[in-house]
Enzyme design. Structure first.
Site, short mmCIF file in Angstrom:
data_model
loop_
_atom_site.label_atom_id
_atom_site.label_comp_id
_atom_site.label_asym_id
_atom_site.label_seq_id
_atom_site.Cartn_x
_atom_site.Cartn_y
_atom_site.Cartn_z
N GLY A 126 -17.06 -2.39 -4.49
CA GLY A 126 -16.90 -2.62 -5.92
C GLY A 126 -15.97 -1.66 -6.62
O GLY A 126 -16.15 -1.36 -7.81
N TYR A 167 0.87 -1.18 0.00
CA TYR A 167 0.00 0.00 0.00
C TYR A 167 0.91 1.23 0.00
O TYR A 167 1.31 1.74 1.04
CB TYR A 167 -0.94 -0.02 1.20
CG TYR A 167 -2.00 -1.09 1.13
CD1 TYR A 167 -2.20 -1.84 -0.04
CD2 TYR A 167 -2.83 -1.38 2.21
CE1 TYR A 167 -3.16 -2.83 -0.12
CE2 TYR A 167 -3.80 -2.36 2.14
CZ TYR A 167 -3.96 -3.08 0.97
OH TYR A 167 -4.93 -4.07 0.90
N HIS A 187 -0.23 -12.15 0.33
CA HIS A 187 -1.15 -11.28 -0.42
C HIS A 187 -1.80 -11.96 -1.63
O HIS A 187 -2.95 -11.69 -1.96
CB HIS A 187 -0.40 -10.02 -0.87
CG HIS A 187 -1.28 -8.81 -0.99
ND1 HIS A 187 -0.84 -7.54 -0.73
CD2 HIS A 187 -2.58 -8.68 -1.33
CE1 HIS A 187 -1.83 -6.68 -0.92
NE2 HIS A 187 -2.89 -7.35 -1.29
N SER A 217 -12.35 -4.64 -1.35
CA SER A 217 -13.14 -3.87 -2.31
C SER A 217 -14.64 -4.08 -2.10
O SER A 217 -15.37 -4.42 -3.04
CB SER A 217 -12.74 -4.25 -3.74
OG SER A 217 -13.18 -3.28 -4.67
N PRO A 218 -15.13 -3.87 -0.88
CA PRO A 218 -16.54 -4.14 -0.58
C PRO A 218 -17.53 -3.29 -1.36
O PRO A 218 -18.68 -3.68 -1.53
CB PRO A 218 -16.64 -3.86 0.93
CG PRO A 218 -15.53 -2.90 1.21
CD PRO A 218 -14.42 -3.32 0.30
#
Length: 288
Positions: free
Chosen positions: A213, A55, A130, A210-211
């Site tokens: 979308g 990140y 990951h 990515s809840p």
């Protein structure tokens, strides 16, 4: 804040977490704003923070989010003894792209750097592989992870972007407490491939990435009548409805919505109070 158990560890964490990625990739906010977001999350009772060595903007910026989170925790005036930070390793960021690297030597090195980036005073709470690298077997890639657990650098292990078969292979090598795969109303693969059900059956925590979308977070959610109408009826945001939908799907699920603004994490935390009936869940299922 409601809590739930992390895997079978006996450790309770907040039932909604904080995803750190938006605070460290391109177009990230100023550091002071990010620290304010993390502090606000802690004040709201959030005790699970998800990060990764990747990140960052690119390889020159590696481990940015881990260092940011450690700085925020170090400057927080309250109690952080119950906070769990889950990081990941195994992705590279050449020129800002995302590529896999399951080379055991690379993983051995990045675990050490993550340990130091997160303060170096105690084991990494949760370290997640990951994504599988097809150039290496899971046994090869997880060998240095097992070493790190035995050496006291890692407390618990998770996997990300794994199939059921890959999770089983990983569990033959090291105890696994969590699985982090993409899951949202628009990406339902964990329902189809059995990963979500497997996590339920085995007592593993499922962390949906990515809840909202991806790009849909910014514009499309309001355009889906089933979601927009439920949000209006309940007096909450469309994001609250999506988080409530996720939580209704399985007791194994712990959503980790990302945030780069205080208002975003405040909104996400409110979703803990939103309940959906089976009929309402079905409406969203059918609409997406």
């Amino acid at each position: 804040m409601e809590t739930k158990q992390l895997g079978k560890t006996g450790i309770s964490v907040s039932a909604i977490g904080l995803g750190g990625m938006p605070m460290s990739i391109s177009n990230r906010p100023d550091e002071s704003q990010s620290i304010e977001v993390i502090h606000r999350a802690l004040n709201l009772g959030i005790t699970f923070i998800d990060t990764a060595d990747s990140y960052c903007k690119d390889e020159s910026d590696k481990h940015h989010n881990e260092r940011l989170i450690y700085k925020a925790l170090s400057s927080y005036k309250g109690d952080i003894s119950q906070v769990i930070v889950a990081t990941k390793g195994g992705l590279m960021r050449p020129n800002g792209n995302w590529t896999t690297d399951g080379n055991p030597e690379h993983l051995r090195q990045t675990i050490q750097v993550s340990f130091e980036a997160l303060g170096g005073a105690k084991p990494i709470d949760v370290w997640q592989y990951h994504a599988p690298d097809p150039n290496y077997t899971i046994a090869e890639s997880l060998a240095p992870v097992k070493e790190a657990v035995e050496a006291g650098l890692i407390r618990f292990v998770g996997v990300s972007n794994f199939s059921v078969e890959q999770i089983k292979q990983a569990r033959d090598l090291v105890d696994i407490v969590s699985v982090q795969n993409q899951y949202s109303p628009w990406q339902r693969q964990p329902e189809k491939d059995g990963v979500l059900k497997y996590c339920e059956q085995q007592g593993l925590t499922f962390l949906p990435w990515s809840p909202f979308g991806g790009r849909r977070r910014h514009q499309d959610l309001q355009d889906i009548p089933a979601i927009a109408q439920l949000a209006k009826e309940k007096g909450v945001s469309v994001y609250n409805i999506v988080l409530a939908w996720l939580r209704s799907k399985s007791p194994a699920i712990l959503p980790i919505p990302g945030a780069s603004k205080v208002s975003s994490i405040e909104d996400s935390a409110q979703a803990i109070n939103v309940k959906l009936s089976d009929e309402e869940v079905q409406k969203i299922d059918q609409a997406t």
